[in-house]
Design an enzyme around this catalytic site. Structure first.
Site, PDB file in Angstrom:
ATOM      1  N   PHE A 158       0.845  -1.189   0.000  1.00 56.36           N
ATOM      2  CA  PHE A 158       0.000   0.000   0.000  1.00 56.36           C
ATOM      3  C   PHE A 158       0.883   1.242   0.000  1.00 56.36           C
ATOM      4  O   PHE A 158       1.710   1.423   0.892  1.00 56.36           O
ATOM      5  CB  PHE A 158      -0.911   0.013   1.233  1.00 56.36           C
ATOM      6  CG  PHE A 158      -1.815  -1.178   1.308  1.00 56.36           C
ATOM      7  CD1 PHE A 158      -3.095  -1.132   0.776  1.00 56.36           C
ATOM      8  CD2 PHE A 158      -1.375  -2.364   1.880  1.00 56.36           C
ATOM      9  CE1 PHE A 158      -3.919  -2.247   0.821  1.00 56.36           C
ATOM     10  CE2 PHE A 158      -2.190  -3.487   1.926  1.00 56.36           C
ATOM     11  CZ  PHE A 158      -3.458  -3.435   1.394  1.00 56.36           C
ATOM     12  N   LYS A 159       0.697   2.070  -1.010  1.00 54.06           N
ATOM     13  CA  LYS A 159       1.404   3.349  -1.076  1.00 54.06           C
ATOM     14  C   LYS A 159       0.446   4.424  -0.572  1.00 54.06           C
ATOM     15  O   LYS A 159      -0.514   4.792  -1.257  1.00 54.06           O
ATOM     16  CB  LYS A 159       1.855   3.646  -2.505  1.00 54.06           C
ATOM     17  CG  LYS A 159       2.633   4.951  -2.657  1.00 54.06           C
ATOM     18  CD  LYS A 159       2.901   5.232  -4.120  1.00 54.06           C
ATOM     19  CE  LYS A 159       3.641   6.545  -4.303  1.00 54.06           C
ATOM     20  NZ  LYS A 159       3.734   6.932  -5.740  1.00 54.06           N
TER      21      LYS A 159
END
Length: 306
Positions: A167-168
């Site tokens: 997850f960015k």
């Protein structure tokens, strides 16, 4: 399937054009070589900072092929495959995997200022993309999508969609969201990452981020910060961050997408710092300001091609 856990500094590779706006394949290869020499743990291509939204499908395919063939396994490469259509995104993701990508990065489906998809549709979207591939999926949580992805929903995606595990997070209060995501997602969250040009890097590392996806102009500077932090010397990392913060801030707030190209041209890495029309070139005064701040830090980019 077991995959290497990716962590560290994965800057976005710019798409290199000539002054006429055509792809510059030789320049693209040189940009990649510089970024690897500058210490990148891995690379990301076809992201928003790569001007992916200004490329044709044929150009996307060319960039993907050229970069992955040229990298030749030296570092892992993340390929952005974002598209509104579940099937198109799945096909892009499969093609990226077949070309050698280590991971794909995908934003939630959106179009323009108003066309959005509810959570059920987003879940089905990511499931369809995941089912098409065997490599990890990184969800890019950024304001540009106009889609609210709560930490609870992201954690659900990690638990319920097989390949969703990175997850960015580059939304406001990213550190708080990272903490909540890690708490709710547990072992299903393999890679909680930071983004947005590292403008909130230290708080995000404090929150548990294990990777960062930054601009491509000075991976050596970001590596210095992250490596020291991960070695446990958080005080020294904070000092280094303070030293590099004026340049990080200039990229984030002043010169944006063009930043790494300007620095690469100044250092002889590439021949043109053109962005694709209708994006405008950076004002000469802002360009000069960026270079002046960079010179104080002596990043490799200003010396690599000289």
């Amino acid at each position: 399937m077991t995959h290497e856990v990716l962590r560290g500094v994965f800057p976005v590779v710019p798409t290199i054009f000539d002054d006429s706006g055509r792809l510059d394949v030789a320049g693209q290869r040189r940009a990649v070589d510089f970024m690897i020499d500058a210490g990148s743990n891995g690379l990301a291509i076809l992201a928003n900072f790569s001007e992916q939204f200004a490329l044709s499908d044929d150009e996307r395919n060319t960039v993907q092929r050229v970069v992955l063939e040229h990298v030749a396994g030296r570092v892992p490469v993340i390929v952005t495959t974002t598209h509104f259509s579940s099937d198109v995104c799945a096909a892009r993701s499969r093609a990226a995997q077949d070309a050698g990508a280590a991971m794909v990065m995908v934003m939630p489906p959106y179009h323009g200022a108003t066309i959005r998809v509810a959570e059920r549709g987003i879940l089905e979207f990511y499931r369809r993309v995941s089912d098409a591939i065997d490599i990890p999926v990184m969800i890019q949580d950024a304001p540009v999508s106009g889609t609210t992805l709560t930490a609870a929903f992201l954690a659900r995606l990690a638990r319920e969609v097989r390949n969703v595990s990175y997850f960015k997070i580059e939304c406001p209060q990213a550190a708080a969201k990272l903490r909540e995501l890690i708490e709710l997602g547990g072992d299903a969250v393999i890679g909680p990452w930071d983004g947005e040009e590292a403008i909130t890097l230290i708080p995000d590392l404090d929150a548990g981020a294990t990777g960062t996806m930054t601009g491509g102009g000075y991976p050596d500077g970001i590596r210095k910060i992250v490596d020291v932090y991960m070695a446990g010397d958080t005080s020294r990392a904070a000092d280094l961050y303070q030293a590099w913060l004026p340049l990080i801030n200039y990229e984030n707030r002043q010169t944006g997408i063009a930043t790494c190209k300007i620095l690469m041209k100044e250092g002889g890495v590439i021949a043109s710092d053109a962005v694709r029309h209708p994006l405008a070139r950076v004002h000469p005064a802002a360009r000069a300001g960026l270079i002046e701040i960079a010179r104080r830090l002596d990043p490799l980019v200003l010396r690599w091609g000289r």
